[in-house]
Design a protein around this motif. Sequence first.
Motif, mmCIF file in Angstrom:
data_model
loop_
_atom_site.group_PDB
_atom_site.id
_atom_site.type_symbol
_atom_site.label_atom_id
_atom_site.label_comp_id
_atom_site.label_asym_id
_atom_site.label_seq_id
_atom_site.Cartn_x
_atom_site.Cartn_y
_atom_site.Cartn_z
ATOM 1 N N SER A 1 -3.682 -107.603 -30.591
ATOM 2 C CA SER A 1 -3.504 -106.214 -30.155
ATOM 3 C C SER A 1 -3.408 -105.248 -31.331
ATOM 4 C CB SER A 1 -2.255 -106.098 -29.274
ATOM 5 O OG SER A 1 -1.097 -106.530 -29.984
ATOM 6 N N ASN A 2 -2.993 -105.745 -32.510
ATOM 7 C CA ASN A 2 -2.906 -104.876 -33.687
ATOM 8 C C ASN A 2 -4.232 -104.747 -34.436
ATOM 9 O OD1 ASN A 2 -3.117 -107.389 -34.868
ATOM 10 N ND2 ASN A 2 -1.154 -107.306 -35.951
ATOM 11 N N GLY A 3 -5.287 -105.363 -33.899
ATOM 12 C CA GLY A 3 -6.606 -105.283 -34.526
ATOM 13 C C GLY A 3 -6.908 -106.419 -35.482
ATOM 14 N N HIS A 4 -5.894 -107.192 -35.870
ATOM 15 C CA HIS A 4 -6.114 -108.334 -36.754
ATOM 16 C C HIS A 4 -6.778 -109.468 -35.980
ATOM 17 C CE1 HIS A 4 -2.503 -107.009 -39.488
ATOM 18 N NE2 HIS A 4 -3.367 -106.029 -39.256
ATOM 19 N N HIS A 5 -7.535 -110.289 -36.697
ATOM 20 C CA HIS A 5 -8.159 -111.461 -36.082
ATOM 21 C C HIS A 5 -7.352 -112.708 -36.432
ATOM 22 C CE1 HIS A 5 -11.987 -109.507 -34.856
ATOM 23 N NE2 HIS A 5 -11.745 -108.731 -35.912
ATOM 24 N N MET A 6 -7.096 -113.537 -35.437
ATOM 25 C CA MET A 6 -6.483 -114.842 -35.676
ATOM 26 C C MET A 6 -7.580 -115.883 -35.539
ATOM 27 S SD MET A 6 -3.923 -116.552 -36.645
ATOM 28 C CE MET A 6 -2.636 -115.286 -36.574
ATOM 29 N N ALA A 7 -8.017 -116.414 -36.690
ATOM 30 C CA ALA A 7 -9.057 -117.435 -36.727
ATOM 31 C C ALA A 7 -8.467 -118.680 -37.388
ATOM 32 C CB ALA A 7 -10.274 -116.909 -37.491
ATOM 33 N N ALA A 8 -9.327 -119.617 -37.797
ATOM 34 C CA ALA A 8 -8.824 -120.825 -38.452
ATOM 35 C C ALA A 8 -9.952 -121.536 -39.173
ATOM 36 C CB ALA A 8 -8.166 -121.763 -37.447
ATOM 37 N N ILE A 9 -9.581 -122.306 -40.177
ATOM 38 C CA ILE A 9 -10.490 -123.257 -40.805
ATOM 39 C C ILE A 9 -10.107 -124.636 -40.304
ATOM 40 C CG2 ILE A 9 -11.185 -124.336 -42.982
ATOM 41 C CD1 ILE A 9 -10.873 -121.647 -44.314
ATOM 42 N N SER A 10 -11.060 -125.311 -39.690
ATOM 43 C CA SER A 10 -10.826 -126.650 -39.154
ATOM 44 C C SER A 10 -11.463 -127.671 -40.098
ATOM 45 C CB SER A 10 -11.444 -126.765 -37.755
ATOM 46 O OG SER A 10 -11.344 -128.082 -37.266
ATOM 47 N N LEU A 11 -10.640 -128.593 -40.603
ATOM 48 C CA LEU A 11 -11.102 -129.646 -41.500
ATOM 49 C C LEU A 11 -10.974 -130.985 -40.790
ATOM 50 C CD1 LEU A 11 -9.253 -128.539 -44.783
ATOM 51 C CD2 LEU A 11 -11.635 -128.074 -44.164
ATOM 52 N N THR A 12 -12.054 -131.746 -40.760
ATOM 53 C CA THR A 12 -12.046 -133.086 -40.189
ATOM 54 C C THR A 12 -12.383 -134.083 -41.281
ATOM 55 O OG1 THR A 12 -12.742 -132.235 -38.029
ATOM 56 C CG2 THR A 12 -12.998 -134.597 -38.419
ATOM 57 N N LEU A 13 -11.506 -135.063 -41.487
ATOM 58 C CA LEU A 13 -11.668 -136.049 -42.544
ATOM 59 C C LEU A 13 -12.012 -137.409 -41.954
ATOM 60 C CD1 LEU A 13 -8.443 -135.020 -44.466
ATOM 61 C CD2 LEU A 13 -10.763 -134.521 -45.214
ATOM 62 N N LEU B 1 -6.127 -124.951 -40.145
ATOM 63 C CA LEU B 1 -5.367 -123.969 -40.927
ATOM 64 C C LEU B 1 -5.617 -122.580 -40.338
ATOM 65 C CD1 LEU B 1 -6.215 -125.179 -44.565
ATOM 66 C CD2 LEU B 1 -4.128 -125.657 -43.260
ATOM 67 N N PRO B 2 -4.658 -122.008 -39.617
ATOM 68 C CA PRO B 2 -4.851 -120.657 -39.097
ATOM 69 C C PRO B 2 -5.021 -119.643 -40.232
ATOM 70 C CG PRO B 2 -3.012 -121.739 -38.004
ATOM 71 C CD PRO B 2 -3.372 -122.587 -39.189
ATOM 72 N N ILE B 3 -5.845 -118.643 -40.012
ATOM 73 C CA ILE B 3 -6.025 -117.559 -40.976
ATOM 74 C C ILE B 3 -5.938 -116.228 -40.236
ATOM 75 C CG2 ILE B 3 -7.320 -118.804 -42.749
ATOM 76 C CD1 ILE B 3 -9.908 -117.864 -41.497
ATOM 77 N N GLU B 4 -5.131 -115.331 -40.766
ATOM 78 C CA GLU B 4 -5.008 -113.981 -40.200
ATOM 79 C C GLU B 4 -5.889 -113.053 -41.015
ATOM 80 O OE1 GLU B 4 -1.612 -110.768 -38.786
ATOM 81 O OE2 GLU B 4 -1.122 -112.280 -40.292
ATOM 82 N N VAL B 5 -6.907 -112.504 -40.382
ATOM 83 C CA VAL B 5 -7.903 -111.668 -41.051
ATOM 84 C C VAL B 5 -7.653 -110.215 -40.668
ATOM 85 C CG1 VAL B 5 -10.356 -111.232 -41.400
ATOM 86 C CG2 VAL B 5 -9.562 -113.572 -40.953
ATOM 87 N N VAL B 6 -7.415 -109.385 -41.676
ATOM 88 C CA VAL B 6 -7.199 -107.958 -41.447
ATOM 89 C C VAL B 6 -8.502 -107.229 -41.764
ATOM 90 C CG1 VAL B 6 -5.861 -105.917 -42.069
ATOM 91 C CG2 VAL B 6 -4.769 -108.177 -42.082
ATOM 92 N N PRO B 7 -9.132 -106.589 -40.779
ATOM 93 C CA PRO B 7 -10.401 -105.901 -41.031
ATOM 94 C C PRO B 7 -10.191 -104.521 -41.649
ATOM 95 C CG PRO B 7 -9.826 -105.725 -38.718
ATOM 96 C CD PRO B 7 -8.756 -106.573 -39.355
ATOM 97 N N LEU B 8 -11.193 -104.039 -42.322
ATOM 98 C CA LEU B 8 -11.169 -102.656 -42.812
ATOM 99 C C LEU B 8 -11.256 -101.691 -41.639
ATOM 100 C CD1 LEU B 8 -13.593 -103.065 -45.850
ATOM 101 C CD2 LEU B 8 -11.147 -102.565 -45.982
ATOM 102 N N ASP B 9 -12.069 -102.038 -40.651
ATOM 103 C CA ASP B 9 -12.222 -101.221 -39.449
ATOM 104 C C ASP B 9 -12.102 -102.143 -38.248
ATOM 105 O OD1 ASP B 9 -13.011 -99.662 -37.311
ATOM 106 O OD2 ASP B 9 -14.673 -98.705 -38.363
ATOM 107 N N ALA B 10 -10.999 -102.056 -37.524
ATOM 108 C CA ALA B 10 -10.733 -102.965 -36.408
ATOM 109 C C ALA B 10 -11.719 -102.803 -35.260
ATOM 110 C CB ALA B 10 -9.308 -102.748 -35.896
ATOM 111 N N ALA B 11 -12.439 -101.678 -35.237
ATOM 112 C CA ALA B 11 -13.388 -101.442 -34.154
ATOM 113 C C ALA B 11 -14.736 -102.109 -34.409
ATOM 114 C CB ALA B 11 -13.588 -99.938 -33.960
ATOM 115 N N LYS B 12 -14.921 -102.660 -35.602
ATOM 116 C CA LYS B 12 -16.187 -103.292 -35.957
ATOM 117 C C LYS B 12 -15.996 -104.799 -36.140
ATOM 118 C CE LYS B 12 -17.964 -99.190 -38.356
ATOM 119 N NZ LYS B 12 -18.469 -98.664 -39.659
ATOM 120 N N PRO B 13 -17.069 -105.574 -35.911
ATOM 121 C CA PRO B 13 -16.950 -107.022 -36.100
ATOM 122 C C PRO B 13 -16.775 -107.392 -37.568
ATOM 123 C CG PRO B 13 -19.193 -106.409 -35.478
ATOM 124 C CD PRO B 13 -18.369 -105.167 -35.386
ATOM 125 N N VAL B 14 -16.282 -108.585 -37.806
ATOM 126 C CA VAL B 14 -16.042 -109.106 -39.148
ATOM 127 C C VAL B 14 -17.029 -110.232 -39.421
ATOM 128 C CG1 VAL B 14 -14.434 -110.486 -40.535
ATOM 129 C CG2 VAL B 14 -13.605 -108.492 -39.261
#
Length: 259
Positions: free
Chosen positions: A34-46, A103-116
Motif C-alpha cells: 500500500s505504500n508503493g514499495h514492492h515486496m519481491a524475493a530472490i529464490s535460491l535452489t541448491l 530471501l525477501p527484498i523490499e524494492v523502493v521505486p523512484l515512481d510508485a506509479a510506474k513498473p520496476v
Amino acid sequence: MKALLLALLTATPALATEQDEVISAQILPGWQQSNGHHMAAISLTLAPQWKTYWRSPGDAGIPPIFDWAGSQNVKSVRVLWPSPEVFHTNGMQTIGYHDAVVLPIEVVPLDAAKPVALQARVDLGVCKDICMPAVVDLTARLGESRSADPQIEAALRDLPKLAQAAGLSCQVQPIKDGLRVTAQMVLAVQGAGETVIFEAGDPAIWVSEAQSQRRGDRLTAVADFVASGGAAFALDRSAITLTVLHQGGSVEMQGCPAP
C-alpha cells in the motif's frame, strides 16, 4: 580476510563442478504494498546437501554480494534475511542455508506509479564437501500486482524476531589487535542449540565466533572485534547487532549500550 582467503582456497578443487549442477535462482516478483514499495524475493535452489551463506557467514564463508546496477525505476533495495542455520565443519562454525532459501527484498521505486525493471547480480559461495564461488544474473519486471506470494510470506514469517532484552549492555576492553566485547542481558531461553552472533555493522571489522553461557535467564556472550591489519578503530555501539539463533528461529537486538 582470513575467512575470505580460506574460502577461496577451498573453492579451488571445485572449479570442475558446473555451477548449473549446484544452484539455480530466480526473482519472485511478489506484490506492491500500500505504500508503493514492492515486496519481491530472490529464490535460491541448491543441489541436495549443498549450502550457501547468511549475511554474517562465520569462520569460513563468503557473504552474498548484491549488485542492482542496471535496474530501472529503483531508488533502493533492502534484503531481508530469514533465520539461518549453524553448521560445524572441521572445527569451524559457519552460518547459512541448505538446499533452498527465499530471501525477501523490499524494492523502493523512484515512481510508485510506474513498473520496476529489476536487474540483480549476486555473487555468493556454495559448499558441500568442497566450496565454489557462484554468480547468478537475474531480471524481473515488478508491476502492480497486489496478490501476495505464499513463498515470500513464509520467508517473512521466518525473519528474526526483534527483541528488547532487559539490561542489555556491552562492556568493551582493549586486546592486542582490537577490542573484546562482552554482552550481558536478561533473555529467556529461546530454544535448543542457542548460538549468539555479533555483527559490528562495519564490513571492515572482523568478529570472532562468540563464546556464550547461560545462568537461567541471564545470557552472557563474548567476541573479539578486529579491524583489517589490526588497525585501531572506533566502535559504534549503536551499529552492533546481536542475534541469538536457535532451532526453529532467532531473535535480534540492535545496539549494545555501555553498562
